[in-house]
Scaffold this motif. Structure first.
Motif, PDB file in Angstrom:
ATOM      1  N   GLY A   1     -10.979   8.986  -7.986  1.00 37.10           N
ATOM      2  CA  GLY A   1     -11.458  10.310  -7.602  1.00 37.10           C
ATOM      3  C   GLY A   1     -10.659  11.422  -8.256  1.00 37.10           C
ATOM      4  N   ILE A   2      -9.374  11.194  -8.400  1.00 38.88           N
ATOM      5  CA  ILE A   2      -8.487  12.186  -9.027  1.00 38.88           C
ATOM      6  C   ILE A   2      -8.565  12.093 -10.548  1.00 38.88           C
ATOM      7  CG2 ILE A   2      -6.068  12.867  -9.334  1.00 38.88           C
ATOM      8  CD1 ILE A   2      -5.648  11.826  -6.401  1.00 38.88           C
ATOM      9  N   HIS A   3      -8.593  10.876 -11.061  1.00 35.40           N
ATOM     10  CA  HIS A   3      -8.594  10.626 -12.510  1.00 35.40           C
ATOM     11  C   HIS A   3      -9.946  10.016 -12.884  1.00 35.40           C
ATOM     12  CE1 HIS A   3      -4.294  11.373 -12.431  1.00 35.40           C
ATOM     13  NE2 HIS A   3      -4.223  10.553 -11.395  1.00 35.40           N
ATOM     14  N   SER A   4     -10.971  10.833 -12.909  1.00 38.65           N
ATOM     15  CA  SER A   4     -12.333  10.347 -13.107  1.00 38.65           C
ATOM     16  C   SER A   4     -12.563   9.758 -14.502  1.00 38.65           C
ATOM     17  CB  SER A   4     -13.340  11.466 -12.844  1.00 38.65           C
ATOM     18  OG  SER A   4     -13.081  12.561 -13.701  1.00 38.65           O
ATOM     19  N   ASP A   5     -11.644   9.963 -15.418  1.00 43.47           N
ATOM     20  CA  ASP A   5     -11.772   9.418 -16.763  1.00 43.47           C
ATOM     21  C   ASP A   5     -11.175   8.014 -16.881  1.00 43.47           C
ATOM     22  OD1 ASP A   5      -9.285  10.634 -16.269  1.00 43.47           O
ATOM     23  OD2 ASP A   5      -8.893  10.926 -18.396  1.00 43.47           O
ATOM     24  N   ILE A   6     -10.609   7.487 -15.783  1.00 47.14           N
ATOM     25  CA  ILE A   6     -10.001   6.157 -15.801  1.00 47.14           C
ATOM     26  C   ILE A   6     -10.714   5.278 -14.777  1.00 47.14           C
ATOM     27  CG2 ILE A   6      -7.884   4.815 -15.526  1.00 47.14           C
ATOM     28  CD1 ILE A   6      -6.305   7.396 -16.086  1.00 47.14           C
ATOM     29  N   ARG A   7     -11.206   4.147 -15.234  1.00 47.34           N
ATOM     30  CA  ARG A   7     -11.907   3.193 -14.365  1.00 47.34           C
ATOM     31  C   ARG A   7     -10.961   2.049 -14.020  1.00 47.34           C
ATOM     32  NH1 ARG A   7     -15.776  -1.263 -15.916  1.00 47.34           N
ATOM     33  NH2 ARG A   7     -16.607  -1.918 -13.919  1.00 47.34           N
ATOM     34  N   ILE A   8     -10.938   1.655 -12.757  1.00 43.64           N
ATOM     35  CA  ILE A   8     -10.124   0.518 -12.323  1.00 43.64           C
ATOM     36  C   ILE A   8     -11.056  -0.633 -11.974  1.00 43.64           C
ATOM     37  CG2 ILE A   8      -8.459  -0.374 -10.655  1.00 43.64           C
ATOM     38  CD1 ILE A   8      -7.483   2.482 -10.224  1.00 43.64           C
ATOM     39  N   ARG A   9     -10.836  -1.761 -12.636  1.00 43.46           N
ATOM     40  CA  ARG A   9     -11.558  -2.988 -12.299  1.00 43.46           C
ATOM     41  C   ARG A   9     -10.625  -3.822 -11.426  1.00 43.46           C
ATOM     42  NH1 ARG A   9     -13.626  -4.067 -18.410  1.00 43.46           N
ATOM     43  NH2 ARG A   9     -11.401  -4.493 -18.598  1.00 43.46           N
ATOM     44  N   GLN A  10     -11.048  -4.049 -10.190  1.00 41.39           N
ATOM     45  CA  GLN A  10     -10.215  -4.739  -9.218  1.00 41.39           C
ATOM     46  C   GLN A  10     -10.587  -6.212  -9.117  1.00 41.39           C
ATOM     47  OE1 GLN A  10     -10.132  -2.702  -5.358  1.00 41.39           O
ATOM     48  NE2 GLN A  10     -11.122  -0.973  -6.382  1.00 41.39           N
ATOM     49  N   ALA A  11      -9.576  -7.048  -9.065  1.00 41.31           N
ATOM     50  CA  ALA A  11      -9.750  -8.474  -8.786  1.00 41.31           C
ATOM     51  C   ALA A  11      -8.735  -8.817  -7.697  1.00 41.31           C
ATOM     52  CB  ALA A  11      -9.522  -9.304 -10.038  1.00 41.31           C
ATOM     53  N   ILE A  12      -9.163  -8.660  -6.461  1.00 38.13           N
ATOM     54  CA  ILE A  12      -8.275  -8.910  -5.330  1.00 38.13           C
ATOM     55  C   ILE A  12      -8.700 -10.234  -4.715  1.00 38.13           C
ATOM     56  CG2 ILE A  12      -7.427  -8.068  -3.112  1.00 38.13           C
ATOM     57  CD1 ILE A  12      -8.082  -5.220  -4.139  1.00 38.13           C
ATOM     58  N   ASP A  13      -7.870 -11.240  -4.925  1.00 34.94           N
ATOM     59  CA  ASP A  13      -8.207 -12.593  -4.506  1.00 34.94           C
ATOM     60  C   ASP A  13      -7.134 -13.122  -3.553  1.00 34.94           C
ATOM     61  OD1 ASP A  13      -9.600 -14.961  -4.343  1.00 34.94           O
ATOM     62  OD2 ASP A  13      -8.730 -15.788  -6.185  1.00 34.94           O
ATOM     63  N   ILE A  14      -6.948 -12.392  -2.454  1.00 41.20           N
ATOM     64  CA  ILE A  14      -6.002 -12.798  -1.419  1.00 41.20           C
ATOM     65  C   ILE A  14      -6.607 -12.496  -0.058  1.00 41.20           C
ATOM     66  CG2 ILE A  14      -3.875 -12.472  -2.772  1.00 41.20           C
ATOM     67  CD1 ILE A  14      -3.557  -9.761  -1.191  1.00 41.20           C
ATOM     68  N   GLU A  15      -6.080 -13.145   0.922  1.00 39.47           N
ATOM     69  CA  GLU A  15      -6.379 -12.824   2.308  1.00 39.47           C
ATOM     70  C   GLU A  15      -5.187 -12.021   2.837  1.00 39.47           C
ATOM     71  OE1 GLU A  15      -9.212 -13.639   3.877  1.00 39.47           O
ATOM     72  OE2 GLU A  15      -9.916 -14.602   2.036  1.00 39.47           O
ATOM     73  N   GLU A  16      -5.433 -11.210   3.812  1.00 37.16           N
ATOM     74  CA  GLU A  16      -4.358 -10.395   4.387  1.00 37.16           C
ATOM     75  C   GLU A  16      -3.192 -11.266   4.842  1.00 37.16           C
ATOM     76  OE1 GLU A  16      -2.684  -6.882   4.834  1.00 37.16           O
ATOM     77  OE2 GLU A  16      -4.754  -7.066   4.183  1.00 37.16           O
ATOM     78  N   THR A  17      -3.502 -12.437   5.372  1.00 34.16           N
ATOM     79  CA  THR A  17      -2.455 -13.329   5.886  1.00 34.16           C
ATOM     80  C   THR A  17      -1.636 -13.988   4.777  1.00 34.16           C
ATOM     81  OG1 THR A  17      -4.098 -15.101   6.015  1.00 34.16           O
ATOM     82  CG2 THR A  17      -3.683 -13.813   8.041  1.00 34.16           C
ATOM     83  N   ASP A  18      -2.083 -13.881   3.519  1.00 37.65           N
ATOM     84  CA  ASP A  18      -1.323 -14.443   2.396  1.00 37.65           C
ATOM     85  C   ASP A  18      -0.070 -13.637   2.088  1.00 37.65           C
ATOM     86  OD1 ASP A  18      -3.210 -16.456   1.963  1.00 37.65           O
ATOM     87  OD2 ASP A  18      -4.327 -15.263   0.490  1.00 37.65           O
ATOM     88  N   VAL A  19      -0.033 -12.370   2.513  1.00 37.98           N
ATOM     89  CA  VAL A  19       1.034 -11.457   2.121  1.00 37.98           C
ATOM     90  C   VAL A  19       2.010 -11.252   3.284  1.00 37.98           C
ATOM     91  CG1 VAL A  19       1.578  -9.186   1.181  1.00 37.98           C
ATOM     92  CG2 VAL A  19      -0.611 -10.263   0.634  1.00 37.98           C
ATOM     93  N   PRO A  20       3.265 -11.642   3.088  1.00 39.09           N
ATOM     94  CA  PRO A  20       4.254 -11.383   4.137  1.00 39.09           C
ATOM     95  C   PRO A  20       4.391  -9.879   4.394  1.00 39.09           C
ATOM     96  CG  PRO A  20       5.147 -12.845   2.433  1.00 39.09           C
ATOM     97  CD  PRO A  20       3.831 -12.327   1.936  1.00 39.09           C
TER      98      PRO A  20
END
Length: 156
Positions: free
Chosen positions: A38-57
């Motif tokens: 939203g702030i940097h409309s000229d930059i696109r982020i491609r997300q690959a989030i492959d975790i469950e919340e419980t995976d992260v301490p």
């Protein structure tokens, strides 16, 4: 006093947003990416989030948030990139975050001169945060080749 309280809330939210406690790391990362785009409309982020919340301490959630925040700020300030690939995944006994941009990159031998950026924690600060939490931190970059920042932690 009211202005001081508002400023304190604003600073606190940047350090550890309440969404991290309310919704968890996965949703916070998605929110951070939307906010960034939203702030940097000229930059696109491609997300690959492959975790469950419980995976992260819990002990890593703020660390991961702050490192991703600084990495995206560095992309916006320095890279000239128009695309960022952000991944968070669990592989075996490791949790890995990676931020790769298609920007101008930099000569790794010059990185020591600019490790601290004004207003942020810089590359050295990210490296220290990861080391303090018993992880590994790596940056790969070259002029005209973009930059890859990667951090990994052993998890059970």
């Amino acid at each position: 006093v009211r202005d001081a309280m508002e400023e304190t809330r604003r600073i606190s939210a940047k350090l550890r947003p309440s969404i991290l406690d309310d919704m968890g790391l996965v949703q916070t990362i998605r929110w951070m990416c939307r906010d960034f785009e939203g702030i940097h409309s000229d930059i696109r982020i491609r997300q690959a989030i492959d975790i469950e919340e419980t995976d992260v301490p819990d002990s890593l959630k703020t660390v991961i948030y702050r490192i991703l925040q600084e990495a995206l700020n560095n992309v916006a300030k320095h890279s000239g990139a128009d695309t960022v690939d952000l991944s968070v995944k669990k592989t075996g006994g490791w949790l890995e975050i990676a931020v790769r941009d298609n920007g101008r990159g930099f000569d790794m031998s010059d990185a020591g001169a600019g490790v601290q950026t004004t207003g942020g924690m810089g590359l050295e600060g990210m490296r220290d945060r990861v080391a303090f939490t018993e992880g590994t931190f790596d940056i790969v970059s070259g002029k005209g080749e973009g930059t890859l920042l990667r951090a990994e932690w052993p998890i059970q």
